[in-house]
Design a protein around this motif. Structure first.
Motif, PDB file in Angstrom:
ATOM      1  N   UNK A  94       0.956  -1.239  -0.092  1.00  0.00           N
ATOM      2  CA  UNK A  94       0.140  -0.042   0.015  1.00  0.00           C
ATOM      3  C   UNK A  94       0.923   1.260  -0.036  1.00  0.00           C
ATOM      4  N   UNK A  95       2.045   1.036   0.032  1.00  0.00           N
ATOM      5  CA  UNK A  95       3.094   2.307   0.081  1.00  0.00           C
ATOM      6  C   UNK A  95       3.002   2.973  -1.364  1.00  0.00           C
ATOM      7  N   UNK A  96       3.045   4.372  -1.588  1.00  0.00           N
ATOM      8  CA  UNK A  96       3.071   4.836  -2.826  1.00  0.00           C
ATOM      9  C   UNK A  96       4.690   4.617  -3.045  1.00  0.00           C
ATOM     10  N   UNK A  97       4.897   4.414  -4.373  1.00  0.00           N
ATOM     11  CA  UNK A  97       6.142   4.013  -5.172  1.00  0.00           C
ATOM     12  C   UNK A  97       7.111   5.020  -4.643  1.00  0.00           C
ATOM     13  N   UNK A  98       6.580   6.359  -4.656  1.00  0.00           N
ATOM     14  CA  UNK A  98       7.835   7.189  -4.341  1.00  0.00           C
ATOM     15  C   UNK A  98       7.977   7.331  -2.954  1.00  0.00           C
ATOM     16  N   UNK A  99       7.035   6.853  -1.953  1.00  0.00           N
ATOM     17  CA  UNK A  99       7.373   6.941  -0.389  1.00  0.00           C
ATOM     18  C   UNK A  99       8.355   6.221   0.061  1.00  0.00           C
ATOM     19  N   UNK A 100       8.576   6.270   1.309  1.00  0.00           N
ATOM     20  CA  UNK A 100       9.868   5.107   1.769  1.00  0.00           C
ATOM     21  C   UNK A 100      10.987   5.909   1.791  1.00  0.00           C
ATOM     22  N   UNK A 101      11.935   5.150   2.324  1.00  0.00           N
ATOM     23  CA  UNK A 101      13.205   5.729   2.547  1.00  0.00           C
ATOM     24  C   UNK A 101      14.143   5.272   1.319  1.00  0.00           C
ATOM     25  N   UNK A 102      15.181   5.992   1.136  1.00  0.00           N
ATOM     26  CA  UNK A 102      16.202   5.494  -0.045  1.00  0.00           C
ATOM     27  C   UNK A 102      17.056   4.523   0.971  1.00  0.00           C
ATOM     28  N   UNK A 103      17.529   3.706   0.075  1.00  0.00           N
ATOM     29  CA  UNK A 103      18.423   2.461   0.513  1.00  0.00           C
ATOM     30  C   UNK A 103      19.869   2.957   1.087  1.00  0.00           C
ATOM     31  N   UNK A 104      20.129   2.348   2.013  1.00  0.00           N
ATOM     32  CA  UNK A 104      21.555   2.410   2.604  1.00  0.00           C
ATOM     33  C   UNK A 104      22.215   2.160   1.801  1.00  0.00           C
ATOM     34  N   UNK A 105      22.319   0.873   1.120  1.00  0.00           N
ATOM     35  CA  UNK A 105      23.375   0.616   0.031  1.00  0.00           C
ATOM     36  C   UNK A 105      22.996   1.090  -1.446  1.00  0.00           C
ATOM     37  N   UNK A 106      24.103   1.646  -1.733  1.00  0.00           N
ATOM     38  CA  UNK A 106      24.000   2.329  -3.068  1.00  0.00           C
ATOM     39  C   UNK A 106      24.328   1.647  -4.280  1.00  0.00           C
ATOM     40  N   UNK A 107      23.270   1.357  -5.164  1.00  0.00           N
ATOM     41  CA  UNK A 107      23.344   0.480  -6.000  1.00  0.00           C
ATOM     42  C   UNK A 107      24.498   0.990  -7.176  1.00  0.00           C
ATOM     43  N   UNK A 108      25.190  -0.135  -7.897  1.00  0.00           N
ATOM     44  CA  UNK A 108      26.247   0.215  -8.843  1.00  0.00           C
ATOM     45  C   UNK A 108      25.519   0.854 -10.057  1.00  0.00           C
ATOM     46  N   UNK A 109      26.083   1.578 -10.724  1.00  0.00           N
ATOM     47  CA  UNK A 109      25.602   2.029 -11.912  1.00  0.00           C
ATOM     48  C   UNK A 109      25.107   1.152 -13.096  1.00  0.00           C
ATOM     49  N   UNK A 110      24.001   1.173 -13.525  1.00  0.00           N
ATOM     50  CA  UNK A 110      23.513   0.195 -14.571  1.00  0.00           C
ATOM     51  C   UNK A 110      22.750  -1.105 -13.754  1.00  0.00           C
ATOM     52  N   UNK A 111      22.350  -0.797 -12.586  1.00  0.00           N
ATOM     53  CA  UNK A 111      21.424  -1.752 -11.819  1.00  0.00           C
ATOM     54  C   UNK A 111      20.230  -2.258 -12.508  1.00  0.00           C
ATOM     55  N   UNK A 150      24.229  -8.710   1.677  1.00  0.00           N
ATOM     56  CA  UNK A 150      24.073  -9.765   2.455  1.00  0.00           C
ATOM     57  C   UNK A 150      24.204 -10.885   1.435  1.00  0.00           C
ATOM     58  N   UNK A 151      23.689 -10.651   0.286  1.00  0.00           N
ATOM     59  CA  UNK A 151      23.686 -11.879  -0.610  1.00  0.00           C
ATOM     60  C   UNK A 151      24.886 -12.141  -1.194  1.00  0.00           C
ATOM     61  N   UNK A 152      25.639 -11.032  -1.825  1.00  0.00           N
ATOM     62  CA  UNK A 152      26.597 -10.972  -2.559  1.00  0.00           C
ATOM     63  C   UNK A 152      27.413 -10.097  -1.911  1.00  0.00           C
ATOM     64  N   UNK A 153      28.709 -10.614  -1.387  1.00  0.00           N
ATOM     65  CA  UNK A 153      29.415 -10.076  -0.165  1.00  0.00           C
ATOM     66  C   UNK A 153      30.393  -9.172  -0.714  1.00  0.00           C
ATOM     67  N   UNK A 154      30.820  -8.900  -1.907  1.00  0.00           N
ATOM     68  CA  UNK A 154      31.892  -8.199  -2.086  1.00  0.00           C
ATOM     69  C   UNK A 154      31.480  -7.477  -3.565  1.00  0.00           C
ATOM     70  N   UNK A 155      32.019  -6.244  -3.780  1.00  0.00           N
ATOM     71  CA  UNK A 155      31.402  -5.470  -4.909  1.00  0.00           C
ATOM     72  C   UNK A 155      31.470  -5.857  -6.395  1.00  0.00           C
ATOM     73  N   UNK A 156      32.619  -6.797  -6.527  1.00  0.00           N
ATOM     74  CA  UNK A 156      32.351  -7.547  -7.860  1.00  0.00           C
ATOM     75  C   UNK A 156      31.131  -8.547  -8.028  1.00  0.00           C
ATOM     76  N   UNK A 157      31.027  -9.410  -7.119  1.00  0.00           N
ATOM     77  CA  UNK A 157      29.850 -10.264  -7.207  1.00  0.00           C
ATOM     78  C   UNK A 157      28.644  -9.277  -7.168  1.00  0.00           C
ATOM     79  N   UNK A 158      28.578  -8.355  -6.461  1.00  0.00           N
ATOM     80  CA  UNK A 158      27.322  -7.153  -6.381  1.00  0.00           C
ATOM     81  C   UNK A 158      26.967  -6.951  -7.857  1.00  0.00           C
ATOM     82  N   UNK A 159      28.119  -6.365  -8.444  1.00  0.00           N
ATOM     83  CA  UNK A 159      27.924  -5.866 -10.058  1.00  0.00           C
ATOM     84  C   UNK A 159      27.459  -6.936 -10.789  1.00  0.00           C
TER      85      UNK A 159
END
Length: 284
Positions: A3-20, A260-269
């Motif tokens: 029920x949350x509006x899509x633009x509501x809520x907080x921004x993630x703490x984790x910064x997604x890599x470019x092109x996510x 927590x799923x992918x524990x280093x930057x390379x695996x996250x990308x």
């Protein structure tokens, strides 16, 4: 339902890599423009393309794979309309049946569709007509398309033989909807890990909110094991707007599970950028 509006809520703490890429999300309606299927098992609140874009702007997501949901049936118009709105950034997965001929598949491909989805989940109607399933699999062989399988965890072992024999790439939704209470050694999850080792198998480490309760800790060992077994063929998605789910979900909480799923930057990308780009043909 969320029920949350899509633009509501907080921004993630984790910064997604470019092109996510959000490799599993939906658009619903608006029903006045894109009616829901008359034989649908549920009627969602409208969640049009603008709501999806607002969510992704908040999360920092640049690309998306819009998965046709069963409430729209085989009318893929809402999904195709969204892709046409942002054709460089969106791809799609369609629902089809035996009535779709070469022209219909060609139109879907031209519209940015790269796969077909079949539901085996009981509350959505159970297993499809397997004769239609087989015909569709034969039709997409050699096209670069894949099949997406939406399964109940209890069906992974019984269906494993059929899945192993698939002659096209296949993607298993939502970690197979595993029962996390049974632990990672349960036969269903061990079978899923065996499937994930196949060269034509991809798995989405999405749906944490479906297999665990907030803060979704129970999903972490399952997702991490899948990422470790198949680092180049795992995908992540938000499942926005969480159809058939009781209670609210802030998608920022799901994004914050990624490290927590992918524990280093390379695996996250790989999980967020490289893998979906390779499967769905996004530009480098």
């Amino acid at each position: 339902m969320n029920d949350l509006p899509a633009q509501a809520g907080r921004k993630p703490v984790y910064a997604l890599p470019s092109g996510s890429c959000d490799a599993h999300c939906h658009v619903f309606g608006p029903g006045a423009v894109f009616p829901y299927a008359p034989n649908r098992r549920y009627t969602p609140d409208d969640a049009p393309k603008e709501a999806l874009a607002a969510l992704h702007a908040r999360l920092g997501i640049e690309r998306a794979v819009i998965v046709q949901a069963s409430c729209h049936g085989t009318d893929n118009s809402a999904m195709l309309d969204a892709i046409a709105w942002r054709p460089d950034r969106y791809r799609g997965v369609a629902i089809v049946d035996g009535s779709f001929g070469d022209g219909a598949f060609r139109d879907l491909d031209d519209g940015g569709v790269r796969g077909v989805r079949f539901n085996f989940v009981r509350h959505l109607g159970g297993a499809p007509d397997m004769a239609v399933f087989d015909r569709v699999i034969d039709r997409i062989k050699g096209t670069g398309w894949h099949v997406v399988l939406h399964l109940d965890g209890t069906d992974i072992v019984p269906l494993a033989g059929m899945i192993r024999r698939l002659a096209v790439p296949f993607v298993i939704d939502h970690m197979g909807r595993i029962d996390t209470a049974l632990g990672t050694e349960q036969p269903a999850f061990q079978t899923l890990l065996e499937l994930a080792r196949q060269e034509n198998c991809w798995v989405k480490v999405s749906g944490s909110e479906r297999i665990s309760r907030f803060p979704f800790d129970a999903a972490v060992p399952f997702a991490r094991a899948l990422v470790e077994v198949s680092p180049e063929r795992t995908l992540w998605g938000s499942d926005f707007p969480h159809p058939n789910l009781e209670g609210e979900v802030d998608e920022a909480d799901l994004v914050d599970l990624v490290p927590r799923f992918a524990i280093d930057a390379a695996s996250q990308k790989r999980l967020l950028v490289d893998n979906p780009a390779r499967l769905y043909g996004f530009a480098a």
